[in-house]
Design a protein around this motif. Structure first.
Motif, PDB file in Angstrom:
ATOM      1  N   MET A   1      65.195 -23.962  56.737  1.00 58.48           N
ATOM      2  CA  MET A   1      64.325 -23.915  55.571  1.00 58.48           C
ATOM      3  C   MET A   1      63.689 -22.529  55.539  1.00 58.48           C
ATOM      4  SD  MET A   1      63.007 -26.222  53.222  1.00 58.48           S
ATOM      5  CE  MET A   1      63.517 -27.710  54.011  1.00 58.48           C
ATOM      6  N   LYS A   2      63.657 -21.919  54.373  1.00 53.43           N
ATOM      7  CA  LYS A   2      63.103 -20.573  54.230  1.00 53.43           C
ATOM      8  C   LYS A   2      61.744 -20.622  53.536  1.00 53.43           C
ATOM      9  CE  LYS A   2      67.075 -18.325  55.244  1.00 53.43           C
ATOM     10  NZ  LYS A   2      67.427 -17.168  55.897  1.00 53.43           N
ATOM     11  N   ILE A   3      60.998 -19.548  53.663  1.00 54.24           N
ATOM     12  CA  ILE A   3      59.655 -19.437  53.090  1.00 54.24           C
ATOM     13  C   ILE A   3      59.749 -18.953  51.647  1.00 54.24           C
ATOM     14  CG2 ILE A   3      57.461 -18.203  53.239  1.00 54.24           C
ATOM     15  CD1 ILE A   3      57.995 -17.964  56.275  1.00 54.24           C
ATOM     16  N   ARG A   4      59.059 -19.643  50.745  1.00 55.69           N
ATOM     17  CA  ARG A   4      58.951 -19.189  49.357  1.00 55.69           C
ATOM     18  C   ARG A   4      57.724 -18.294  49.212  1.00 55.69           C
ATOM     19  NH1 ARG A   4      58.507 -23.643  44.863  1.00 55.69           N
ATOM     20  NH2 ARG A   4      60.718 -23.848  45.351  1.00 55.69           N
ATOM     21  N   ALA A   5      56.609 -18.677  49.840  1.00 60.24           N
ATOM     22  CA  ALA A   5      55.370 -17.899  49.742  1.00 60.24           C
ATOM     23  C   ALA A   5      54.551 -18.072  51.012  1.00 60.24           C
ATOM     24  CB  ALA A   5      54.551 -18.360  48.536  1.00 60.24           C
ATOM     25  N   HIS A   6      53.879 -17.004  51.391  1.00 62.05           N
ATOM     26  CA  HIS A   6      53.004 -17.017  52.562  1.00 62.05           C
ATOM     27  C   HIS A   6      51.831 -16.092  52.267  1.00 62.05           C
ATOM     28  CE1 HIS A   6      52.749 -16.492  57.244  1.00 62.05           C
ATOM     29  NE2 HIS A   6      51.845 -17.324  56.781  1.00 62.05           N
ATOM     30  N   SER A   7      51.236 -16.296  51.076  1.00 67.30           N
ATOM     31  CA  SER A   7      50.195 -15.384  50.611  1.00 67.30           C
ATOM     32  C   SER A   7      48.867 -15.583  51.335  1.00 67.30           C
ATOM     33  CB  SER A   7      49.990 -15.533  49.106  1.00 67.30           C
ATOM     34  OG  SER A   7      49.671 -16.864  48.789  1.00 67.30           O
ATOM     35  N   ASP A   8      48.497 -16.816  51.591  1.00 67.11           N
ATOM     36  CA  ASP A   8      47.291 -17.084  52.376  1.00 67.11           C
ATOM     37  C   ASP A   8      47.713 -17.203  53.831  1.00 67.11           C
ATOM     38  OD1 ASP A   8      46.199 -19.380  49.841  1.00 67.11           O
ATOM     39  OD2 ASP A   8      45.666 -17.268  50.087  1.00 67.11           O
ATOM     40  N   SER A   9      46.926 -16.693  54.718  1.00 70.59           N
ATOM     41  CA  SER A   9      47.322 -16.699  56.128  1.00 70.59           C
ATOM     42  C   SER A   9      47.471 -18.103  56.691  1.00 70.59           C
ATOM     43  CB  SER A   9      46.322 -15.904  56.953  1.00 70.59           C
ATOM     44  OG  SER A   9      45.035 -16.480  56.862  1.00 70.59           O
TER      45      SER A   9
ATOM     46  N   GLU B   1      54.334 -21.908  51.932  1.00 68.46           N
ATOM     47  CA  GLU B   1      55.106 -22.727  51.000  1.00 68.46           C
ATOM     48  C   GLU B   1      56.589 -22.506  51.281  1.00 68.46           C
ATOM     49  OE1 GLU B   1      55.931 -23.376  46.244  1.00 68.46           O
ATOM     50  OE2 GLU B   1      54.172 -22.251  46.876  1.00 68.46           O
ATOM     51  N   LEU B   2      57.323 -23.609  51.458  1.00 70.75           N
ATOM     52  CA  LEU B   2      58.745 -23.519  51.753  1.00 70.75           C
ATOM     53  C   LEU B   2      59.572 -23.562  50.480  1.00 70.75           C
ATOM     54  CD1 LEU B   2      58.993 -25.825  54.886  1.00 70.75           C
ATOM     55  CD2 LEU B   2      58.568 -23.364  54.753  1.00 70.75           C
ATOM     56  N   GLU B   3      60.855 -23.234  50.599  1.00 66.75           N
ATOM     57  CA  GLU B   3      61.733 -23.173  49.439  1.00 66.75           C
ATOM     58  C   GLU B   3      61.881 -24.508  48.727  1.00 66.75           C
ATOM     59  OE1 GLU B   3      65.443 -21.695  50.926  1.00 66.75           O
ATOM     60  OE2 GLU B   3      65.685 -23.352  52.314  1.00 66.75           O
ATOM     61  N   ASP B   4      61.568 -25.620  49.403  1.00 65.30           N
ATOM     62  CA  ASP B   4      61.640 -26.930  48.739  1.00 65.30           C
ATOM     63  C   ASP B   4      60.353 -27.269  47.995  1.00 65.30           C
ATOM     64  OD1 ASP B   4      59.850 -27.561  50.773  1.00 65.30           O
ATOM     65  OD2 ASP B   4      61.025 -29.233  51.566  1.00 65.30           O
ATOM     66  N   GLY B   5      59.376 -26.343  48.009  1.00 67.75           N
ATOM     67  CA  GLY B   5      58.112 -26.536  47.311  1.00 67.75           C
ATOM     68  C   GLY B   5      57.017 -27.161  48.165  1.00 67.75           C
TER      69      GLY B   5
ATOM     70  N   VAL C   1      51.928 -15.015  61.592  1.00 70.53           N
ATOM     71  CA  VAL C   1      51.682 -13.769  60.855  1.00 70.53           C
ATOM     72  C   VAL C   1      52.956 -12.933  60.731  1.00 70.53           C
ATOM     73  CG1 VAL C   1      50.914 -12.353  62.821  1.00 70.53           C
ATOM     74  CG2 VAL C   1      50.002 -11.943  60.536  1.00 70.53           C
ATOM     75  N   GLU C   2      53.900 -13.071  61.647  1.00 67.70           N
ATOM     76  CA  GLU C   2      55.155 -12.313  61.596  1.00 67.70           C
ATOM     77  C   GLU C   2      56.210 -12.972  60.705  1.00 67.70           C
ATOM     78  OE1 GLU C   2      56.702 -11.388  65.451  1.00 67.70           O
ATOM     79  OE2 GLU C   2      54.754 -10.764  66.202  1.00 67.70           O
ATOM     80  N   TRP C   3      55.977 -14.190  60.232  1.00 67.40           N
ATOM     81  CA  TRP C   3      56.970 -14.884  59.421  1.00 67.40           C
ATOM     82  C   TRP C   3      57.178 -14.160  58.102  1.00 67.40           C
ATOM     83  CZ3 TRP C   3      55.448 -20.771  59.853  1.00 67.40           C
ATOM     84  CH2 TRP C   3      55.667 -21.198  61.165  1.00 67.40           C
ATOM     85  N   LYS C   4      58.434 -13.978  57.730  1.00 65.33           N
ATOM     86  CA  LYS C   4      58.822 -13.316  56.492  1.00 65.33           C
ATOM     87  C   LYS C   4      59.643 -14.307  55.647  1.00 65.33           C
ATOM     88  CE  LYS C   4      58.097  -8.911  58.274  1.00 65.33           C
ATOM     89  NZ  LYS C   4      56.907  -9.260  58.966  1.00 65.33           N
ATOM     90  N   PRO C   5      59.893 -14.010  54.370  1.00 65.05           N
ATOM     91  CA  PRO C   5      60.676 -14.935  53.536  1.00 65.05           C
ATOM     92  C   PRO C   5      62.040 -15.285  54.133  1.00 65.05           C
ATOM     93  CG  PRO C   5      59.603 -13.330  52.155  1.00 65.05           C
ATOM     94  CD  PRO C   5      59.363 -12.898  53.584  1.00 65.05           C
ATOM     95  N   GLU C   6      62.653 -14.372  54.857  1.00 64.86           N
ATOM     96  CA  GLU C   6      63.965 -14.651  55.446  1.00 64.86           C
ATOM     97  C   GLU C   6      63.892 -15.391  56.788  1.00 64.86           C
ATOM     98  OE1 GLU C   6      62.686 -10.499  56.575  1.00 64.86           O
ATOM     99  OE2 GLU C   6      62.785 -11.588  54.707  1.00 64.86           O
ATOM    100  N   THR C   7      62.680 -15.615  57.290  1.00 60.19           N
ATOM    101  CA  THR C   7      62.519 -16.339  58.554  1.00 60.19           C
ATOM    102  C   THR C   7      62.978 -17.782  58.390  1.00 60.19           C
ATOM    103  OG1 THR C   7      60.616 -14.970  59.167  1.00 60.19           O
ATOM    104  CG2 THR C   7      60.857 -17.051  60.321  1.00 60.19           C
ATOM    105  N   GLU C   8      63.851 -18.227  59.266  1.00 62.37           N
ATOM    106  CA  GLU C   8      64.363 -19.597  59.225  1.00 62.37           C
ATOM    107  C   GLU C   8      63.383 -20.500  59.971  1.00 62.37           C
ATOM    108  OE1 GLU C   8      66.759 -22.434  57.840  1.00 62.37           O
ATOM    109  OE2 GLU C   8      67.227 -20.337  57.521  1.00 62.37           O
ATOM    110  N   LEU C   9      62.876 -21.524  59.282  1.00 63.44           N
ATOM    111  CA  LEU C   9      61.932 -22.475  59.861  1.00 63.44           C
ATOM    112  C   LEU C   9      62.570 -23.855  59.937  1.00 63.44           C
ATOM    113  CD1 LEU C   9      58.765 -21.411  57.861  1.00 63.44           C
ATOM    114  CD2 LEU C   9      59.445 -20.658  60.137  1.00 63.44           C
ATOM    115  N   THR C  10      62.079 -24.658  60.858  1.00 62.51           N
ATOM    116  CA  THR C  10      62.581 -26.016  61.044  1.00 62.51           C
ATOM    117  C   THR C  10      61.422 -26.993  60.942  1.00 62.51           C
ATOM    118  OG1 THR C  10      64.245 -25.151  62.566  1.00 62.51           O
ATOM    119  CG2 THR C  10      63.854 -27.521  62.619  1.00 62.51           C
TER     120      THR C  10
END
Length: 61
Positions: free
Chosen positions: A1-9, A13-17, A31-40
């Motif tokens: 699952m990828k990140i859609r938004a991480h505006s607030d620390s 928000e993940l790509e599924d909403g 804090v190091e997570w970027k939109p391309e970071t793969e999350l589980t």
């Protein structure tokens, strides 16, 4: 699952909403997570939450 938004620390928000609140003690890990970071998303029997959002090991993102 990828990140859609991480505006607030403390909110990711993940790509599924879905929106995830990050525990304050873990902010330094996210804090190091970027939109391309793969999350589980993992189910847990933790007393505080029923799911965990797991990213890569610190320093490997």
């Amino acid at each position: 699952m990828k990140i859609r938004a991480h505006s607030d620390s403390h909110i990711v928000e993940l790509e599924d909403g879905s929106r995830w609140q990050i525990f304050p003690g873990n902010l330094d890990l996210t804090v190091e997570w970027k939109p391309e970071t793969e999350l589980t998303v993992v189910e847990t029997e933790d007393e505080v939450t029923n799911h965990w959002l797991l990213g890569p090991a610190p320093g490997s993102a």
